[in-house]
Design a protein around this motif. Sequence first.
Motif, PDB file in Angstrom:
ATOM      1  N   GLU A 289       0.832  -1.217   0.000  1.00 40.35           N
ATOM      2  CA  GLU A 289       0.000   0.000   0.000  1.00 40.35           C
ATOM      3  C   GLU A 289       0.862   1.262   0.000  1.00 40.35           C
ATOM      4  OE1 GLU A 289      -2.565  -0.367   3.419  1.00 40.35           O
ATOM      5  OE2 GLU A 289      -3.439  -2.222   2.600  1.00 40.35           O
ATOM      6  N   LYS A 290       1.906   1.261   0.850  1.00 41.74           N
ATOM      7  CA  LYS A 290       2.772   2.449   0.962  1.00 41.74           C
ATOM      8  C   LYS A 290       3.511   2.720  -0.353  1.00 41.74           C
ATOM      9  CE  LYS A 290       1.934   4.065   4.841  1.00 41.74           C
ATOM     10  NZ  LYS A 290       1.461   5.418   5.072  1.00 41.74           N
ATOM     11  N   LYS A 291       3.921   1.641  -1.012  1.00 45.15           N
ATOM     12  CA  LYS A 291       4.655   1.791  -2.274  1.00 45.15           C
ATOM     13  C   LYS A 291       3.782   2.542  -3.290  1.00 45.15           C
ATOM     14  CE  LYS A 291       7.303  -1.097  -5.520  1.00 45.15           C
ATOM     15  NZ  LYS A 291       8.680  -0.623  -5.338  1.00 45.15           N
ATOM     16  N   ALA A 292       2.514   2.127  -3.363  1.00 41.23           N
ATOM     17  CA  ALA A 292       1.586   2.780  -4.293  1.00 41.23           C
ATOM     18  C   ALA A 292       1.333   4.220  -3.871  1.00 41.23           C
ATOM     19  CB  ALA A 292       0.283   1.988  -4.338  1.00 41.23           C
ATOM     20  N   GLU A 293       1.119   4.413  -2.571  1.00 33.91           N
ATOM     21  CA  GLU A 293       0.819   5.757  -2.056  1.00 33.91           C
ATOM     22  C   GLU A 293       1.997   6.713  -2.309  1.00 33.91           C
ATOM     23  OE1 GLU A 293      -0.185   5.856   2.219  1.00 33.91           O
ATOM     24  OE2 GLU A 293       0.789   7.829   2.267  1.00 33.91           O
ATOM     25  N   PHE A 294       3.222   6.256  -2.022  1.00 35.11           N
ATOM     26  CA  PHE A 294       4.402   7.117  -2.186  1.00 35.11           C
ATOM     27  C   PHE A 294       4.696   7.377  -3.670  1.00 35.11           C
ATOM     28  CE2 PHE A 294       6.489   5.918   2.154  1.00 35.11           C
ATOM     29  CZ  PHE A 294       5.460   6.582   2.805  1.00 35.11           C
ATOM     30  N   ALA A 295       4.438   6.385  -4.511  1.00 35.36           N
ATOM     31  CA  ALA A 295       4.688   6.557  -5.952  1.00 35.36           C
ATOM     32  C   ALA A 295       3.782   7.645  -6.516  1.00 35.36           C
ATOM     33  CB  ALA A 295       4.476   5.242  -6.678  1.00 35.36           C
ATOM     34  N   ALA A 296       2.571   7.764  -5.948  1.00 37.81           N
ATOM     35  CA  ALA A 296       1.606   8.751  -6.438  1.00 37.81           C
ATOM     36  C   ALA A 296       1.794  10.129  -5.799  1.00 37.81           C
ATOM     37  CB  ALA A 296       0.184   8.239  -6.172  1.00 37.81           C
ATOM     38  N   SER A 297       2.697  10.216  -4.814  1.00 35.54           N
ATOM     39  CA  SER A 297       2.853  11.498  -4.106  1.00 35.54           C
ATOM     40  C   SER A 297       3.700  12.474  -4.941  1.00 35.54           C
ATOM     41  CB  SER A 297       3.507  11.229  -2.744  1.00 35.54           C
ATOM     42  OG  SER A 297       4.609  12.053  -2.542  1.00 35.54           O
ATOM     43  N   ASP A 298       3.597  13.804  -4.656  1.00 32.80           N
ATOM     44  CA  ASP A 298       4.468  14.727  -5.412  1.00 32.80           C
ATOM     45  C   ASP A 298       5.731  15.074  -4.637  1.00 32.80           C
ATOM     46  OD1 ASP A 298       1.505  15.527  -5.633  1.00 32.80           O
ATOM     47  OD2 ASP A 298       2.329  17.096  -4.297  1.00 32.80           O
ATOM     48  N   ASP A 299       5.935  14.403  -3.526  1.00 26.23           N
ATOM     49  CA  ASP A 299       7.170  14.597  -2.748  1.00 26.23           C
ATOM     50  C   ASP A 299       8.261  13.698  -3.343  1.00 26.23           C
ATOM     51  OD1 ASP A 299       9.192  14.449  -0.910  1.00 26.23           O
ATOM     52  OD2 ASP A 299       7.895  14.261   0.844  1.00 26.23           O
ATOM     53  N   PRO A 300       9.356  14.331  -3.891  1.00 25.79           N
ATOM     54  CA  PRO A 300      10.402  13.519  -4.546  1.00 25.79           C
ATOM     55  C   PRO A 300      11.044  12.480  -3.616  1.00 25.79           C
ATOM     56  CG  PRO A 300      10.916  15.879  -4.668  1.00 25.79           C
ATOM     57  CD  PRO A 300       9.649  15.758  -3.920  1.00 25.79           C
ATOM     58  N   GLU A 301      11.123  12.826  -2.313  1.00 27.77           N
ATOM     59  CA  GLU A 301      11.717  11.872  -1.361  1.00 27.77           C
ATOM     60  C   GLU A 301      10.864  10.605  -1.262  1.00 27.77           C
ATOM     61  OE1 GLU A 301      12.924  12.900   2.853  1.00 27.77           O
ATOM     62  OE2 GLU A 301      13.774  14.577   1.728  1.00 27.77           O
ATOM     63  N   LYS A 302       9.556  10.824  -1.222  1.00 27.68           N
ATOM     64  CA  LYS A 302       8.649   9.676  -1.133  1.00 27.68           C
ATOM     65  C   LYS A 302       8.669   8.862  -2.430  1.00 27.68           C
ATOM     66  CE  LYS A 302       5.436  11.097   2.458  1.00 27.68           C
ATOM     67  NZ  LYS A 302       4.151  11.690   2.789  1.00 27.68           N
ATOM     68  N   GLN A 303       8.774   9.569  -3.552  1.00 24.55           N
ATOM     69  CA  GLN A 303       8.841   8.856  -4.837  1.00 24.55           C
ATOM     70  C   GLN A 303      10.073   7.969  -4.897  1.00 24.55           C
ATOM     71  OE1 GLN A 303       8.691  11.890  -7.820  1.00 24.55           O
ATOM     72  NE2 GLN A 303       6.523  12.339  -7.461  1.00 24.55           N
ATOM     73  N   LYS A 304      11.190   8.496  -4.378  1.00 24.74           N
ATOM     74  CA  LYS A 304      12.450   7.731  -4.362  1.00 24.74           C
ATOM     75  C   LYS A 304      12.284   6.494  -3.462  1.00 24.74           C
ATOM     76  CE  LYS A 304      16.952   6.887  -4.633  1.00 24.74           C
ATOM     77  NZ  LYS A 304      16.742   5.476  -4.428  1.00 24.74           N
ATOM     78  N   LEU A 305      11.640   6.723  -2.318  1.00 21.65           N
ATOM     79  CA  LEU A 305      11.419   5.620  -1.375  1.00 21.65           C
ATOM     80  C   LEU A 305      10.530   4.545  -2.020  1.00 21.65           C
ATOM     81  CD1 LEU A 305      12.318   5.013   1.531  1.00 21.65           C
ATOM     82  CD2 LEU A 305      10.182   6.008   2.333  1.00 21.65           C
ATOM     83  N   ALA A 306       9.508   5.004  -2.756  1.00 15.81           N
ATOM     84  CA  ALA A 306       8.599   4.054  -3.418  1.00 15.81           C
ATOM     85  C   ALA A 306       9.374   3.099  -4.327  1.00 15.81           C
ATOM     86  CB  ALA A 306       7.545   4.815  -4.215  1.00 15.81           C
ATOM     87  N   GLU A 307      10.390   3.645  -5.005  1.00 11.13           N
ATOM     88  CA  GLU A 307      11.210   2.793  -5.895  1.00 11.13           C
ATOM     89  C   GLU A 307      11.923   1.683  -5.124  1.00 11.13           C
ATOM     90  OE1 GLU A 307      14.048   5.017  -8.250  1.00 11.13           O
ATOM     91  OE2 GLU A 307      12.472   6.476  -8.738  1.00 11.13           O
ATOM     92  N   ASP A 308      12.347   2.043  -3.886  1.00  9.39           N
ATOM     93  CA  ASP A 308      13.166   1.097  -3.114  1.00  9.39           C
ATOM     94  C   ASP A 308      12.357   0.148  -2.232  1.00  9.39           C
ATOM     95  OD1 ASP A 308      15.421   2.144  -4.250  1.00  9.39           O
ATOM     96  OD2 ASP A 308      15.777   3.581  -2.639  1.00  9.39           O
TER      97      ASP A 308
END
Length: 448
Positions: A289-308
């Motif tokens: 769930e978090k991976k999907a949520e962070f991937a959709a966020s506009d925060d670049p830090e969260k997007q990077k985390l989603a990848e990992d």
Amino acid sequence: MKYTSICNLKNFVESEVSIAGWLYNKRSSGKVRFVIIRDGTGLCQATAFKPDVDPQVFDLCDKLDQETSVEIRGIVRKDDRAPGGFELSLKHIALIGESKEYPISPKEHGTAFLMENRHLWLRSSRQNAILKVRHQVIKAVRDFFDDRGFTLCDTPILTANACEGTTTLFETDYFGQKAYLSQSGQLYNEATAMAFGKVYCFGPTFRAEKSKTRRHLTEFWMVEPEVAFMDLEGNMDLAEEFVEFVVGRVVEKCQNELKVLERDITKLQSVKRPFPRLSYADAQKYLTEKKAEFAASDDPEKQKLAEDIMKNGPGDDLGAADETAIGMGHDRPVLVHRYPAAVKAFYMKADPANPDYALCVDVIAPEGVGEIIGGGQREESLEVLENKIKSHGLPLEAFKWYLDIRRYGSVPHSGFGMGVERMVAWMTGTHHVRETIPFPRLMDSIWP
Ligand code: 4AD
Ligand code: MG
């Protein structure tokens, strides 16, 4: 005592005291000189007013360099504007040791430079505060176990046994025999738990970690309790009570240090039982769930985390990003239990309800520190354990003594290990564990 500690000045208002310390900083304005002294217990500003002091004393104030050691004498005055809340009306100052061209000036320095000068960097207010918190964490750890009927049983640092896998062993020659620096006192704890019931060991442990991360040292301090007749549930309850206690103690005893560190104390005050408990399977769902949520966020830090997140794939150990994501979503530590047995150490007991999973627990701290505790219930069957040692490719001969624990009155037992540096990093809001131990040992640094 000849000298008064700066932290005790409150007891000497309007009295004359002598303080011994080092020059932290100085200022001047017209006929007044301000010298700020540190003595390890705090900072004290001493004020010299030209008409009131010997001309030599006044001149010396101008000449003192940063970190010169001095003895000062004067009258303690209450002054809320001064660092620490007290000021000294200076009567006398005497030089003890010179300090020419002290390398760490009050300006900003890079971390590499500060690490090379760790022996001096320790004098800064920030490092002083972090290491005082470490002191309180260690005291709290000892008080917690001592007050609950645990016996401290020290375990050896030189050992012939690999406890936590063979990839991070520091090997040394022991009179012609192979020996290792201890990765964990656990195997010995299991023996002493059968002798004393409830034990703990507390000492340095070593891992030849070949990764450079902000959570890994090659030498770190670990406290490890072990309890006979305790199962995984009991172990999780103990870990939870222990973490709440240590955090509570830091909040109570380290207010000044946490202020120096600009730590948001409310983040520690919320650390109250019960902590959330997620099985490994629950954690996988949470991470999806978090991976999907962070991937959709506009925060670049969260997007990077989603990848990992979930890079390791299902069935593997949790990765650093997984732990970060779990920590981010909670205001207190999370207990993740029952990981796949295949990724955990040989001594873990398999879950009877689902033998592919181990009766283990990791405690994951909020705010990005990751795993602060790892532990679980130990395999108590002689036969099962023998097979596990073999299937992990470990030499049975070296574990002969360890198997005796199962041979003679084996009982269910559990325990865990908490890394002091990660705990201190969390308490103090320090990004990298290297600042939480006086002289850190890292893959690329053994100096000073
Ligand atoms: O999870 P670990 O490897 O567990 C054990 O060693 C068990 N034998 C303990 C036991 O059950 N008695 O390590 C326990 C804790 C980790 O959660 C972490 O806090 C810390 O030790 N730790 C490290 N800290 C700093 N640098 C490292 N390289 C660390 N490795 C583990
Ligand atoms: Mg672990």
